[in-house]
Design an enzyme around this catalytic site. Structure first.
Site, PDB file in Angstrom:
ATOM      1  N   ASP A  23      13.996  43.119  29.684  1.00 12.33           N
ATOM      2  CA  ASP A  23      14.393  43.409  28.308  1.00 12.33           C
ATOM      3  C   ASP A  23      13.305  42.885  27.385  1.00 12.33           C
ATOM      4  OD1 ASP A  23      15.662  43.915  25.929  1.00 12.33           O
ATOM      5  OD2 ASP A  23      17.243  42.415  26.192  1.00 12.33           O
ATOM      6  N   GLN A  36      22.092  39.493  20.135  1.00  8.96           N
ATOM      7  CA  GLN A  36      22.191  40.832  19.569  1.00  8.96           C
ATOM      8  C   GLN A  36      22.840  40.788  18.184  1.00  8.96           C
ATOM      9  OE1 GLN A  36      21.087  43.860  20.440  1.00  8.96           O
ATOM     10  NE2 GLN A  36      19.954  42.916  22.117  1.00  8.96           N
ATOM     11  N   GLU A  51      11.434  33.563  31.042  1.00  8.83           N
ATOM     12  CA  GLU A  51      11.460  33.705  29.584  1.00  8.83           C
ATOM     13  C   GLU A  51      10.405  32.785  28.994  1.00  8.83           C
ATOM     14  OE1 GLU A  51      11.819  34.197  25.796  1.00  8.83           O
ATOM     15  OE2 GLU A  51      13.158  35.431  27.028  1.00  8.83           O
ATOM     16  N   CYS A  83      14.160  48.355  22.791  1.00 14.27           N
ATOM     17  CA  CYS A  83      14.614  48.504  21.410  1.00 14.27           C
ATOM     18  C   CYS A  83      13.587  49.253  20.569  1.00 14.27           C
ATOM     19  CB  CYS A  83      14.915  47.141  20.790  1.00 14.27           C
ATOM     20  SG  CYS A  83      13.495  46.017  20.737  1.00 14.27           S
ATOM     21  N   TYR A 102      12.144  38.369  30.513  1.00 13.01           N
ATOM     22  CA  TYR A 102      12.533  38.284  29.096  1.00 13.01           C
ATOM     23  C   TYR A 102      14.042  38.044  29.024  1.00 13.01           C
ATOM     24  CZ  TYR A 102       8.256  41.185  29.114  1.00 13.01           C
ATOM     25  OH  TYR A 102       7.021  41.719  29.351  1.00 13.01           O
TER      26      TYR A 102
END
Length: 461
Positions: A391, A279, A332, A418, A308
Site C-alpha cells: 500500500d 484512512q 514500514e 490512491c 508500507y
C-alpha cells in the site's frame, strides 16, 4: 509530449491573448476530465488548457491563472452552458479562487464517480498500456463504487472526513492555503468534516481558538469514529472542554473497524497516534480491509509479506487469516507508525513488524526474514512468501520495488493505490514482471475531491 484534445472538444478564444500583467479570459467548451481535478480544452493555437471547477461538455468563461510553454491552467469564472450534473457547491470556499481540497464540490455525487472512472480508465491506458486496460475491461471494466453508506443520490456526502489539515493565518485563525499558492486564508466552515470536528468551533472569525497558536503553525484535527475530536499542533494536543481550548495528553486514539467477512457487530479496535496515518473517510479503513482480504485470499499457514504497512490495519487481519501456523512480516519506514503497528499486533505472535526503507534492498531483506521454501499446502510455491500486499504512498512503489517483488515469485500480489497514474505505473511493472491481473476494485473514498482508491489482485502467470 504532444497533447491531443479529447474527441468532440470545441474551443474558441473570447479575447486576445493578454499582455503581461493583464487578465486573460477564454471562452471554452470543456472536454473530459484529466488526472488532478481539471477538465481539458485546447485553443486553436494548440495550447492545452486545464480548467478547474468545470464539468465535461460545459461552455464557460475561464480565467487563466498560470502558463507554461504550450500549457495553461485556468478556473471557471462564468458558466455559460451548465452541465446537468452541476449542483450548487457544497463548499463554496473551495471554489474558484478558493482553497484546495474540494475541487469537485459542484458535481453531483454519481457524476463525481463517473469523473473518476474516466480519469482512472485514461491513466490505465496511457500509463499502464492498452494491454492493462484490456485486462481490467475483461474483469468488468473500470467502475468506481461509493464507499458503503454513500450510495444514496440524495446524500450530499458531507461529514465524512475524520482528519483535516489546517494552517494558522497571520491573524490567528484556522485556515488553508489558497489553491497553488502560499497564501493562507481563514476558513469559515468545513462541511466535509465529521460532526465531531465541526463541533470544535474552529472556523469563522468568532472561533474560540483565535490566537491559541502562532501564525504558520500546522494543525491537524482528528476524530476517531465514535470518539471525540482532538487537535495536534507544534505546541501539543488540544481539545475543547466546556467551550474552552484546553491542552490534553497527546495519547493514541482508538479506531474501530468491522472485521472483514464478519458480522456487523464484529469490531476490531486499533490504537493510532493522532499524528499518525489512518484512512480519512469514516468507513475507509473498513472498505479497504475488506478488499485486501478478498484479493489476497490468505489461507491458514500462509507466509505473507506486507510493504508500507502503516499502523497495522491490514497486518492484523492478514495475521488472523494466516493463523498460528502462518507468518506475516511487515515493513514500514515511519518509526511512529511501526510503534503503533506493534501495539496493534499484540497477541498475534505470527506477525512481526520491521522499520526500514521500502526499496529493492528492503524488499529482499524482508523476504529473507520469511525464509525460502515451505509454502502452504496446495500452493506449490517455493517463493519466500505466498502473498505480498503493498500500500505505497501517493507516489507509488516505483519500478525498482516492483522488480524486486517480481524476482521473489510470490504466487499472489495485492496492490493498494490512491493515485491513478502511480497505480497504473506499478501495475504495468508487475504485469511486465510476470503477473496477471485477477481482480480490480475502486472506490470513492474522497468525495468532492479528484482522489480515488483502488485495490488490484494479481497472480503469477
Amino acid at each position: 509530449m504532444r497533447h491531443r484534445p479529447p474527441r468532440g472538444v470545441r474551443m474558441r478564444r473570447a479575447a486576445n491573448r493578454a499582455e503581461p500583467g493583464e487578465e486573460e479570459v477564454l471562452e471554452l467548451t470543456l472536454g473530459e476530465p484529466a488526472h488532478g481535478g481539471a477538465c481539458v480544452a485546447r485553443e486553436e493555437s494548440g495550447r492545452v488548457v486545464f480548467v478547474r471547477h468545470g464539468l465535461p461538455g460545459e461552455r464557460v468563461r475561464a480565467r487563466v491563472t498560470s502558463t507554461r510553454n504550450t500549457l495553461a491552467w485556468a478556473e471557471v469564472a462564468e458558466v455559460l452552458d451548465p452541465s446537468p450534473d452541476r449542483v450548487p457547491s457544497v463548499w463554496p470556499e473551495a471554489g474558484p479562487g478558493g482553497v484546495g481540497g474540494g475541487e469537485l464540490a459542484h458535481v453531483r455525487p454519481s457524476a463525481q464517480r463517473r469523473w473518476k472512472e474516466t480519469v482512472l480508465r485514461g491513466q490505465l491506458r496511457r500509463v499502464g498500456g492498452e494491454a492493462l486496460l484490456d485486462a481490467v475491461t475483461a474483469l468488468g471494466g473500470v467502475r468506481v463504487d461509493p464507499t458503503p453508506g454513500d450510495g444514496d443520490e440524495a446524500d450530499p456526502l458531507l461529514g465524512r472526513r475524520t482528519r483535516i489539515e489546517l494552517v494558522v493565518t497571520p491573524d490567528g485563525r484556522a485556515g488553508m492555503h489558497r489553491y497553488r499558492t502560499r497564501e493562507v486564508v481563514g476558513v469559515e466552515e468545513m462541511p466535509l468534516a465529521v460532526p465531531a470536528i465541526q463541533e470544535l468551533g474552529l472556523f469563522g472569525s468568532d472561533s474560540p481558538w483565535g490566537g491559541v497558536w502562532r501564525a504558520g503553525d500546522r494543525v491537524r484535527a482528528v476524530a476517531p469514529n465514535g470518539g471525540k475530536a482532538v487537535l495536534v499542533a507544534p505546541s501539543g494536543a488540544w481539545a475543547l472542554r466546556e467551550g474552552r481550548p484546553t491542552r490534553v495528553e497527546d495519547e493514541p486514539l482508538t479506531w474501530t473497524v468491522r472485521r472483514p467477512g464478519g458480522a456487523p457487530d464484529a469490531q476490531e479496535t486499533f490504537s493510532v497516534r493522532a499524528r499518525g496515518f489512518w484512512q480519512s473517510h469514516v468507513r475507509g479503513a473498513e472498505t479497504l480491509a475488506e478488499a485486501v482480504m478478498r484479493a489476497s485470499q490468505v489461507a491458514e499457514g500462509d507466509r505473507v509479506m506486507e510493504l508500507y504497512s502503516g499502523a497495522g490495519l491490514f497486518t492484523r487481519f492478514l495475521a488472523q487469516a494466516a493463523g498460528p501456523a502462518g507468518r506475516v512480516a511487515s515493513l514500514e519506514g515511519d518509526e511512529g507508525a511501526v510503534a503503533d503497528a506493534t501495539a496493534n499486533l499484540e497477541g498475534w505472535p505470527q506477525a512481526e513488524t520491521f522499520v526500514g526503507t521500502v526499496d529493492a534492498a528492503g524488499v529482499l531483506e524482508l523476504a529473507g526474514e520469511l525464509g525460502a521454501g515451505g509454502a502452504s499446502e496446495g500452493r506449490g510455491s517455493e517463493a519466500a512468501a505466498d502473498v505480498v500486499v503493498l500500500d505505497p504512498p501517493r507516489a507509488g512503489a516505483g519500478r525498482e520495488v516492483c522488480r524486486a517483488l517480481c524476482s521473489l515469485g510470490a504466487p499472489r500480489v495485492v496492490l493498494v493505490s490512491c493515485d491513478p497514474a502511480a497505480g497504473a505505473r506499478d501495475l504495468r511493472a508487475l504485469v511486465e514482471g510476470g503477473y496477471a491481473l485477477e481482480s480490480f476494485e475502486a472506490w470513492d473514498l474522497f468525495p468532492h475531491t479528484h482522489h480515488v482508491e483502488f485495490v488490484a489482485g494479481l497472480t503469477r502467470g
